[in-house]
Structure formats: structure tokens, C-alpha cells
Design an enzyme around this catalytic site. Structure first.
Site, short mmCIF file in Angstrom:
data_model
loop_
_atom_site.label_atom_id
_atom_site.label_comp_id
_atom_site.label_asym_id
_atom_site.label_seq_id
_atom_site.Cartn_x
_atom_site.Cartn_y
_atom_site.Cartn_z
N ASP A 31 0.83 -1.20 0.00
CA ASP A 31 0.00 0.00 0.00
C ASP A 31 0.87 1.25 0.00
OD1 ASP A 31 -2.41 1.34 -0.02
OD2 ASP A 31 -2.88 0.97 2.09
N HIS A 32 0.24 2.41 0.20
CA HIS A 32 0.88 3.74 0.12
C HIS A 32 2.39 3.76 0.40
CE1 HIS A 32 -2.92 6.08 -0.01
NE2 HIS A 32 -3.39 5.05 0.65
N GLU A 87 -3.94 8.07 7.72
CA GLU A 87 -3.75 6.67 7.37
C GLU A 87 -2.32 6.27 7.64
OE1 GLU A 87 -4.74 2.84 5.37
OE2 GLU A 87 -5.76 4.37 6.55
N HIS A 131 -9.48 9.14 4.16
CA HIS A 131 -9.23 7.95 4.97
C HIS A 131 -9.96 8.07 6.30
CE1 HIS A 131 -5.34 7.29 2.55
NE2 HIS A 131 -6.14 6.30 2.27
N HIS A 148 -9.69 4.91 -2.95
CA HIS A 148 -9.07 4.95 -1.63
C HIS A 148 -10.04 5.57 -0.63
CE1 HIS A 148 -4.49 4.47 -2.54
NE2 HIS A 148 -5.23 3.62 -3.20
N ASN A 196 -9.90 0.16 -1.52
CA ASN A 196 -9.19 -0.12 -0.28
C ASN A 196 -10.13 -0.03 0.92
OD1 ASN A 196 -7.00 -0.17 -1.97
ND2 ASN A 196 -5.86 1.43 -0.93
#
Length: 415
Positions: free
Chosen positions: A168-169, A241, A285, A322, A344
Site C-alpha cells: 500500500d501507500h 492513514e 481515509h 481509496h 481499499n
């Protein structure tokens, strides 16, 4: 023997003269098997059209599809199958074997592919918070992500469903983590002919747009020979996040533009078509009260219509949603209809995991105040209640149920 058979078309005339018939029969069987293997390999390395994928009755018809971790063109065709069929795959952040198991169990129960992803912080947790994870090295994060990927590879076939493994990120300051994972991909590819991971995400959305796209292109050139899918982000997803706080970001940064997405397409598509874009359309998020988040999924449709006529495709982009936790069902449906193939989910499944433990404690509180002594007697043991296998399992079951809900939200054709 294969080589002799391929190079000598006169072999049949030699049967019974130089080569005994039973040996020739072996040649024929081996050649037939070799031809089939080469045909299967070619099929599983071909990116299929939306029409071909849309005509399939099941994702199991995708060439090369299998139970276990899928990578390369097989993984890409799976995402394209979702697009053709009008649904998306939810991707769940995992922090250990327990959460990985919950995701795979849920997917197996409904007969759908699983998408498991590891953030940088989640990866470090997977390896163990007691390990060094120095800034600029991030050795525990590299170790944890790769350990997680290998764990999933080891157990996924037993669940009987395909699984994609994703990182992920990855912001600019976390590139040592990305470099470490790519190194592992390259080593795994050299041994097994496929990368360790199915896909990786670069999140350079905090950088100037041209720099963001340029760095992504640089890494994508390294990933493309291994057929790793790249996910990249443009615009900024708000909220908090994995320790990154974008809650105070300017509102205009929460929305991408047609020009932003076109630059990404024009830069990355000559390298490989296997990339997705996490375009910003007001995503945040975390979970917030209804009305506090202004999603505009119609922007995704605008991006498709802006580029589509120029490249001759109705939906040239493959988008990622997202900040999916807590989103309105209608916004999710609209986003999927505009080309979202992956969404996500993290915050909602974190809560579900905790809620499973909370409910277990409330239901058994009298048995969880000490090793000895409960409502049945002062000398009664409580081991069967505080055994981690009991309360961790209730957390897994709660998360499993929320994962199954995620598939339904994205209109997955559940078996």
C-alpha cells in the site's frame, strides 16, 4: 527428446527401423505435452479484451487462473474481468497472519478472489515491533512485507481461491521500503519466473504532479519486465492513514483533474498497460459522519470521457477507490460504474476486528478477571477463556464477516 522431435520431422519414418515404436510413442506424448504447455503459457501471458472477458461465465475461465497468489498478466486480466463485469475487488490491509487468514477465509466462503495489502507500518508490525526499522533503511518494513507475501503464498492455495498481494501507500520518504521489496521481487523472479508481489503502490501525491509521474515512470520501467502492476496516486486522499496526516490539506487537492489523469496515461501506457490510478475525487481515509465527506465519483466518469475519444477506448482508465471505509453505498456503486476495479478497506475492518474482541470480553467478563475464579466458583480455572486462540478467533470471525460485506458493496458476483 523434445529437441530431437522438434528438429527431426523425419522421425516418424524411422519408427521401427532406428527408433523402437515405444520410444517414438514417448516422443509423441512429450511433444504433445510440450505443445500444450507452450500454448497455455502463451494464453496466460496475453492481455484479454473487455469483450472476451465479458463473455466469460467465471473468472476461473481466465487463462492461467489458479488457487494461490496470482501475478503478471493473470492478475491484470482478473482486474480487467472485474471491469468488464461491472464490479470491483475490495483490498484489505493486513498486519499479521490472523488478519490475512480472516480475509482469505471470507473470500473462500463466497468464492471470490482475495486482495491482501500491507502498508509500511503494517509491514513493520508483521515482522515485529521489537526489530530495528531505521529511517532511510526501513529494514523491518521490508522484512515484514516480504514475510507477509511469502506467508500468503504458502497458505493461499489451501483456501482454494486466487489471491493478489499488494503493498500500500509508499510516499517519497518511504522509497527505501519500495526499493527493498522490488529487490525481493527481482530475486524471486529470477528463481520462479514471477515476482513475489502481484502489485505495488507508489503514493507521491504530495510531490509536484510532474515529479510524481516521473518517479512512477522510473520505477515502472523496472517493474514492467516482471509484469508487476503499478498503482499510483494523484491528488491527495484526506484524513489519517498509517501515521500520515492529511486532515488539514487544502480542499482543491482532494480532487484530480482530467489533465492530471491524461499525463499519467500518456507517460505510463508506453511502458506497460498494467497500471491503475488512485485519482482523488474527495476521498478521505477513516470514517466520518454522513455529509462530512463530499465525494464526487462523477469526476471519474469525466476523466474517462476526456481521454476515451483520444485513445479509442470508452474507459481507458483503471481506477482505485481509496478511503472506502464508511462511504455511502451509492457513491461506491457509481465509482465502480466509472471504472473502479479495486477499493481499499482498512478502517472498517480494524473496527470489526476490535469489535469481535470487545463482544467476547463483554460476554465472558466474569471469566476474564484472573486465572482462577469465575461465576462458577472461586477455584474454577479460566484458561479456556483467556487462551489467545479463543479471543483472537472471535476477532477473525468478526473481520471475516465485514470482509464479506465489502464484496457485496462492490457488486461482486458472489457464489
Amino acid at each position: 527428446l523434445k529437441l530431437i522431435y522438434r528438429l527431426c520431422p523425419c522421425v516418424p519414418s524411422l519408427v521401427g527401423v532406428i527408433i523402437p515404436s515405444h520410444i517414438f510413442a514417448s516422443f509423441a506424448i512429450m511433444a504433445s505435452a510440450d505443445k500444450k504447455a507452450r500454448t497455455d503459457d502463451a494464453a496466460s501471458s496475453t492481455i484479454l479484451s473487455q469483450a472476451a472477458l465479458g463473455a466469460m461465465k467465471s473468472y476461473w475461465e481466465i487463462p492461467g487462473m489458479k488457487a494461490g497468489v496470482v501475478t503478471g498478466v493473470v492478475a491484470w486480466n482478473l482486474l480487467q474481468y472485474c471491469k468488464a463485469k461491472g464490479f470491483a475487488l475490495p483490498s484489505f490491509n493486513c498486519t499479521g497472519t490472523s488478519t490475512c487468514n480472516a480475509v482469505m477465509e471470507a473470500a473462500a466462503k463466497i468464492g471470490m478472489p482475495a486482495y491482501i495489502q500491507f502498508s509500511e507500518g503494517g509491514s513493520a508490525f508483521f515482522a515485529g515491533k521489537g526489530l530495528p526499522n531505521e529511517k532511510g533503511k526501513l529494514q523491518a518494513s521490508i522484512l515484514g512485507a516480504c514475510a507477509g507475501a511469502k506467508y500468503v503464498r504458502f497458505v493461499a492455495p489451501t483456501y482454494g481461491i486466487p489471491v493478489l498481494v499488494h503493498s500500500d501507500h509508499c510516499a517519497k520518504k518511504l522509497l527505501p521500503w519500495f526499493d527493498g521489496m522490488l529487490k525481493e521481487d527481482e530475486e524471486y523472479f529470477a528463481k520462479h519466473g514471477e515476482p513475489l508481489f502481484s502489485s505495488h503502490m507508489l503514493d507521491l501525491s504530495e510531490e509536484p504532479h510532474e515529479e510524481n509521474v516521473g518517479i512512477c515512470a522510473k520505477y515502472f520501467k523496472r517493474m514492467a519486465p516482471m509484469k508487476i502492476i503499478l498503482e499510483m496516486e494523484i491528488g491527495i486522499t484526506g484524513g489519517v492513514e498509517d501515521g500520515v496526516d492529511n486532515s488539514g490539506v487544502a480542499k482543491d487537492k482532494l480532487y484530480s483533474t482530467p489533465e492530471d489523469t491524461e499525463l499519467v496515461y500518456n507517460t505510463l501506457s508506453p511502458i506497460s498497460p498494467m497500471f491503475t490510478i488512485a485519482a482523488a475525487f474527495g476521498n478521505v481515509h477513516g470514517v466520518y459522519k454522513p455529509g462530512n465527506v463530499k465525494l464526487q465519483p462523477e469526476l471519474l466518469d469525466k476523466f474517462q470521457k476526456h481521454l476515451g475519444p483520444k485513445v479509442g477506448e470508452p474507459k481507458p482508465f483503471n481506477f482505485v477507490f481509496h478511503g472506502g471505509s464508511g462511504s455511502e453505498k451509492k457513491d461506491i456503486e457509481n465509482a465502480v460504474s466509472y471504472g473502479v476495479v479495486k477499493m481499499n478497506v482498512d478502517t472498517d475492518t480494524q473496527w470489526a476486528y476490535w469489535e469481535g474482541l470487545l463482544k467476547f470480553y463483554k460476554a465472558n467478563e466474569g471469566y476474564l478477571q484472573g486465572q482462577i475464579g469465575n461465576p462458577q466458583g472461586e477455584d474454577k480455572p479460566n484458561k479456556s477463556y483467556y487462551d489467545p486462540r479463543k479471543w483472537v478467533r472471535t476477532s477473525e470471525e468478526s473481520m471475516r464477516n465485514r470482509v464479506m460485506e465489502g464484496f457485496k458493496d462492490l457488486k461482486a458476483p458472489i457464489a
